[in-house]
Design an enzyme around this catalytic site. Structure first.
Site, mmCIF file in Angstrom:
data_model
loop_
_atom_site.group_PDB
_atom_site.id
_atom_site.type_symbol
_atom_site.label_atom_id
_atom_site.label_comp_id
_atom_site.label_asym_id
_atom_site.label_seq_id
_atom_site.Cartn_x
_atom_site.Cartn_y
_atom_site.Cartn_z
ATOM 1 N N ASP A 1 0.810 -1.214 0.000
ATOM 2 C CA ASP A 1 0.000 0.000 0.000
ATOM 3 C C ASP A 1 0.847 1.269 0.000
ATOM 4 O O ASP A 1 0.457 2.286 -0.585
ATOM 5 C CB ASP A 1 -0.944 0.005 1.210
ATOM 6 N N ARG B 1 2.174 13.308 25.839
ATOM 7 C CA ARG B 1 1.176 14.190 26.428
ATOM 8 C C ARG B 1 0.228 14.624 25.317
ATOM 9 O O ARG B 1 0.659 14.867 24.188
ATOM 10 C CB ARG B 1 1.814 15.458 27.007
ATOM 11 N N ASP C 1 -4.434 12.958 21.542
ATOM 12 C CA ASP C 1 -3.130 12.624 20.965
ATOM 13 C C ASP C 1 -2.987 13.193 19.566
ATOM 14 O O ASP C 1 -1.873 13.443 19.103
ATOM 15 C CB ASP C 1 -2.949 11.110 20.907
ATOM 16 N N THR D 1 -10.130 3.782 5.555
ATOM 17 C CA THR D 1 -9.767 2.407 5.894
ATOM 18 C C THR D 1 -8.314 2.293 6.334
ATOM 19 O O THR D 1 -7.781 1.183 6.443
ATOM 20 C CB THR D 1 -10.022 1.464 4.701
ATOM 21 N N ALA D 2 -7.660 3.428 6.590
ATOM 22 C CA ALA D 2 -6.269 3.422 7.038
ATOM 23 C C ALA D 2 -6.220 3.794 8.526
ATOM 24 O O ALA D 2 -6.892 3.172 9.350
ATOM 25 C CB ALA D 2 -5.452 4.379 6.167
ATOM 26 N N TYR D 3 -5.470 4.815 8.891
ATOM 27 C CA TYR D 3 -5.317 5.214 10.295
ATOM 28 C C TYR D 3 -6.669 5.549 10.921
ATOM 29 O O TYR D 3 -6.952 5.205 12.078
ATOM 30 C CB TYR D 3 -4.359 6.404 10.356
#
Length: 291
Positions: A69, A154, A173, A184-186
């Site tokens: 990918d 942090r 975060d 469909t990734a992160y």
């Protein structure tokens, strides 16, 4: 369903530079194509500067991405600049964006050379790093742009606005601004919704929000998203998983849709996306290392 397309006669094969068998596989594909009358075929590692320049010079009408990918993302960025279609052949483990598996290309490439394929348009975004009125850089985005904490564990304070109006302030975060391809990734990994790849929407998803809005937001393609960093420690931005770029307190990332699109070559029917998604979730190749 296939549709009749132009038959490519000038094909570039870009392969992952660190896969040991990739150069040999690329050479076999090149000989196969030449043996079936393709006028011009070259192969090289995808990052090779001379190779990329030939594509930018308009010398090819199809780009084959040989790898996983990550290779497909690099090929997509390159092909989108000139509207060159991209065909992915998977040599990696996951290969969710890839159309052809390693053992399938001898069967499927003749269909390419007969024009029996379709083109799938994928939306892209533009991400601009701003410091006050100064632009520090601009990138095209196929998956996502992430604004997040740096090396210190942090959360950061991130203010998101849409079309100049305040949307939400996140203590988190990070914040992901993604395309449907990137859903469909992160974005999927942090609980975001799955969007069909042919949609033209902008997705916002927070990463580990603390007492902040924890629902994903889907916007129309005409929206302009601005993410402003408020932090006393390091924050960074990253585009499509590339090297992080340091952001200072008050820096912003402005994100909107690009008119250019990535065009993926598809042999499968329109229902392939959900079939593949179910198969990958049931048998996630990335989980093999944990067994």
């Amino acid at each position: 369903m296939e549709s009749s397309q132009l038959i490519p006669q000038r094909i570039a094969i870009g392969y992952h530079p660190f896969l040991v068998d990739a150069p040999q596989e690329a050479e076999q594909i090149a000989r196969f194509l030449q043996g079936r009358g393709v006028q011009q075929v070259i192969s090289a590692p995808m990052p090779d500067k001379a190779f990329r320049q030939q594509i930018r010079d308009g010398k090819f009408d199809l780009l084959i991405a040989l790898g996983g990918d990550g290779t497909m993302l690099r090929a997509g960025h390159l092909g989108a600049q000139l509207g060159i279609p991209v065909l992915g052949i998977n040599l990696g483990r996951f290969g969710f964006l890839m159309e052809v598996q390693r053992d399938e290309w001898r069967e499927l490439l003749p269909r390419l050379l007969d024009g029996r394929y379709r083109l799938e348009n994928r939306m892209m975004l533009r991400a601009e790093h701003l410091r006050g009125e100064q632009s520090l850089g601009c990138w095209s985005v196929l998956n996502e742009v992430v604004v997040c904490r740096g090396q210190f564990v942090r959360p950061v304070r991130l203010k998101a606005s849409v079309d100049g109006y305040a949307l939400a302030t996140y203590i988190a975060d990070g914040l992901i601004v993604a395309t449907p391809t990137g859903s469909t990734a992160y974005a999927l990994a942090v609980g975001g919704p799955i969007l069909p790849p042919d949609l033209r929407n902008i997705l916002i998803v927070a990463v580990a929000p603390h007492l902040s809005l924890d629902r994903a937001i889907i916007l129309s393609e005409g929206s302009v998203v601005t993410v402003t960093v408020h932090t006393s420690h390091q924050a960074v931005m990253s585009v499509d998983g590339q090297a992080p770029i340091t952001m200072e307190d008050g820096d912003a990332v402005r994100v909107d849709a690009l008119p250019e699109m990535v065009r993926f070559v598809r042999f499968q029917d329109y229902g392939y996306f959900y079939r593949n998604l179910t198969a990958y979730m049931e048998q996630n190749p990335a989980a093999e290392d944990l067994s």
